[in-house]
Design a protein around this motif. Sequence first.
Motif, PDB file in Angstrom:
ATOM      1  N   SER A  39      13.774 -13.512   3.190  1.00  0.00           N
ATOM      2  CA  SER A  39      14.133 -12.200   3.754  1.00  0.00           C
ATOM      3  C   SER A  39      13.124 -11.695   4.764  1.00  0.00           C
ATOM      4  O   SER A  39      13.438 -10.822   5.579  1.00  0.00           O
ATOM      5  CB  SER A  39      14.274 -11.175   2.633  1.00  0.00           C
ATOM      6  N   GLY A  40      11.880 -12.207   4.714  1.00  0.00           N
ATOM      7  CA  GLY A  40      10.837 -11.686   5.589  1.00  0.00           C
ATOM      8  C   GLY A  40      10.396 -10.303   5.141  1.00  0.00           C
ATOM      9  O   GLY A  40      10.663  -9.876   4.011  1.00  0.00           O
ATOM     10  N   LEU A  41       9.747  -9.586   6.022  1.00  0.00           N
ATOM     11  CA  LEU A  41       9.231  -8.259   5.670  1.00  0.00           C
ATOM     12  C   LEU A  41      10.346  -7.266   5.368  1.00  0.00           C
ATOM     13  O   LEU A  41      10.090  -6.226   4.754  1.00  0.00           O
ATOM     14  CB  LEU A  41       8.341  -7.731   6.795  1.00  0.00           C
ATOM     15  N   ALA A  42      11.567  -7.581   5.765  1.00  0.00           N
ATOM     16  CA  ALA A  42      12.693  -6.696   5.434  1.00  0.00           C
ATOM     17  C   ALA A  42      12.887  -6.604   3.927  1.00  0.00           C
ATOM     18  O   ALA A  42      13.430  -5.609   3.420  1.00  0.00           O
ATOM     19  CB  ALA A  42      13.973  -7.196   6.103  1.00  0.00           C
ATOM     20  N   GLY A  43      12.453  -7.625   3.185  1.00  0.00           N
ATOM     21  CA  GLY A  43      12.584  -7.597   1.729  1.00  0.00           C
ATOM     22  C   GLY A  43      11.417  -6.948   1.021  1.00  0.00           C
ATOM     23  O   GLY A  43      11.455  -6.773  -0.199  1.00  0.00           O
ATOM     24  N   ALA A  44      10.365  -6.580   1.778  1.00  0.00           N
ATOM     25  CA  ALA A  44       9.168  -6.016   1.155  1.00  0.00           C
ATOM     26  C   ALA A  44       9.423  -4.694   0.439  1.00  0.00           C
ATOM     27  O   ALA A  44       8.937  -4.498  -0.680  1.00  0.00           O
ATOM     28  CB  ALA A  44       8.061  -5.863   2.196  1.00  0.00           C
ATOM     29  N   PRO A  45      10.154  -3.731   1.056  1.00  0.00           N
ATOM     30  CA  PRO A  45      10.367  -2.454   0.348  1.00  0.00           C
ATOM     31  C   PRO A  45      11.035  -2.625  -1.011  1.00  0.00           C
ATOM     32  O   PRO A  45      10.675  -1.927  -1.964  1.00  0.00           O
ATOM     33  CB  PRO A  45      11.246  -1.656   1.322  1.00  0.00           C
ATOM     34  N   ASP A  46      11.987  -3.537  -1.098  1.00  0.00           N
ATOM     35  CA  ASP A  46      12.637  -3.753  -2.387  1.00  0.00           C
ATOM     36  C   ASP A  46      11.648  -4.323  -3.391  1.00  0.00           C
ATOM     37  O   ASP A  46      11.630  -3.906  -4.554  1.00  0.00           O
ATOM     38  CB  ASP A  46      13.822  -4.711  -2.222  1.00  0.00           C
ATOM     39  N   PHE A  47      10.803  -5.272  -2.969  1.00  0.00           N
ATOM     40  CA  PHE A  47       9.777  -5.822  -3.855  1.00  0.00           C
ATOM     41  C   PHE A  47       8.844  -4.717  -4.325  1.00  0.00           C
ATOM     42  O   PHE A  47       8.534  -4.615  -5.522  1.00  0.00           O
ATOM     43  CB  PHE A  47       8.988  -6.915  -3.129  1.00  0.00           C
ATOM     44  N   TRP A  48       8.357  -3.896  -3.391  1.00  0.00           N
ATOM     45  CA  TRP A  48       7.416  -2.835  -3.757  1.00  0.00           C
ATOM     46  C   TRP A  48       8.035  -1.868  -4.755  1.00  0.00           C
ATOM     47  O   TRP A  48       7.388  -1.457  -5.719  1.00  0.00           O
ATOM     48  CB  TRP A  48       6.954  -2.098  -2.501  1.00  0.00           C
ATOM     49  N   TRP A  49       9.286  -1.500  -4.515  1.00  0.00           N
ATOM     50  CA  TRP A  49       9.929  -0.555  -5.417  1.00  0.00           C
ATOM     51  C   TRP A  49      10.104  -1.149  -6.815  1.00  0.00           C
ATOM     52  O   TRP A  49       9.892  -0.475  -7.825  1.00  0.00           O
ATOM     53  CB  TRP A  49      11.281  -0.116  -4.874  1.00  0.00           C
ATOM     54  N   ARG A  50      10.455  -2.417  -6.872  1.00  0.00           N
ATOM     55  CA  ARG A  50      10.638  -3.063  -8.168  1.00  0.00           C
ATOM     56  C   ARG A  50       9.315  -3.148  -8.943  1.00  0.00           C
ATOM     57  O   ARG A  50       9.292  -3.035 -10.166  1.00  0.00           O
ATOM     58  CB  ARG A  50      11.253  -4.458  -7.979  1.00  0.00           C
ATOM     59  N   ARG A  51       8.197  -3.339  -8.241  1.00  0.00           N
ATOM     60  CA  ARG A  51       6.915  -3.377  -8.924  1.00  0.00           C
ATOM     61  C   ARG A  51       6.498  -1.991  -9.398  1.00  0.00           C
ATOM     62  O   ARG A  51       5.942  -1.833 -10.487  1.00  0.00           O
ATOM     63  CB  ARG A  51       5.831  -3.968  -8.008  1.00  0.00           C
ATOM     64  N   VAL A  52       6.762  -0.964  -8.598  1.00  0.00           N
ATOM     65  CA  VAL A  52       6.484   0.406  -9.032  1.00  0.00           C
ATOM     66  C   VAL A  52       7.326   0.739 -10.261  1.00  0.00           C
ATOM     67  O   VAL A  52       6.841   1.347 -11.222  1.00  0.00           O
ATOM     68  CB  VAL A  52       6.769   1.401  -7.882  1.00  0.00           C
TER      69      VAL A  52
END
Length: 343
Positions: free
Chosen positions: A52-65
């Motif tokens: 996904s590239g950096l476009a997938g980063a927000p979803d990863f960050w939210w899931r970790r929070v």
Amino acid sequence: MVVFYHARAALAGWMPAEALGVFGYGYLAVDLFFMLSGFVMWLNYGPKLRASGLAGAPDFWWRRVARIWPLHAAVLLALVGFVAVLLATGRDTAGYPLGELPLHLVLAQNWGFTDALSWNHPAWSISAEIGAYVLFPFLVLALRWENLPRAVLWALVGLLALALWAVFAALGASSLGEEISRLGLVRCVLQFAIGMALANLWRLGGGAWLPGLFGAIALAAWLAAGWGEALLVPLGFAGLLLALALSAGRLARLLGSRPLEWLGDVSYATYLIHFPLFVLAKIALADELGADEAARVSPLGFALYCAVLLGLSHLAYTRLEKPAQGLLRRWRPGRGRAAVPAE
């Protein structure tokens, strides 16, 4: 190990000195956790972020929070109530500076903004983990980790451990447990990256005995020399972690047994709850004061504390962590109900 590390001074009246000496190294369990975290994050999210590239980063960050923040916030709220009682009874609250509370709330307390640990001390490592999570998508995309040869991955493990040792040596710290407020973040990020390299070594397969032997030699060298903790301990843990991940024998079956799996499930709650709970336990159970004015807890009192801790950990995991995690993952801001189910 972290629980016993924080409790060891209160157990000195009856715990054998040899055991207390072992527990004195309990802070190093956090370093193993950082590596294991990088290992697990790569296996769960590395290929997804690569695609996904950096476009997938927000979803990863939210899931970790969603995974780590709800329980942290609940423990912090309980501590606010405890501090209110201390204030109402005219007791010392120096360990709970109100001005730092916002930093703890957003888990930024260990990003160089504070000089000492306060509030829930073990949460410093969760703050450092947030820093590693922020960097993780960029680390994934910085290298083609999955295409690196085995020798290059091992060289990367060595270079990261060497970099960690160099930073600690440059700042005059000989132990990984020193200068947590100043060095905890770099300690986490570099070992998290080692874990990412180990995950890719695990993908390449191979036997478990060689990394296990390497890890054992590195740890033995550190214990024998009494030097190079910031270099040899990460290298030792790296070898042993990879060996255990590759192992499929009797030890692997034991570590995969249901009781130990349960301990793993509740371990995050145990980690966050144990320190404030022990503060309360010493108040309630301390039966005498030593010459150093440290409260002593009896064997029965400590057994009761451990039972309560595990019970609270189970309740926190089943009734707070999992429900809150699922709820937050289903309702990520800007997306609505998530298409990916909670893990």
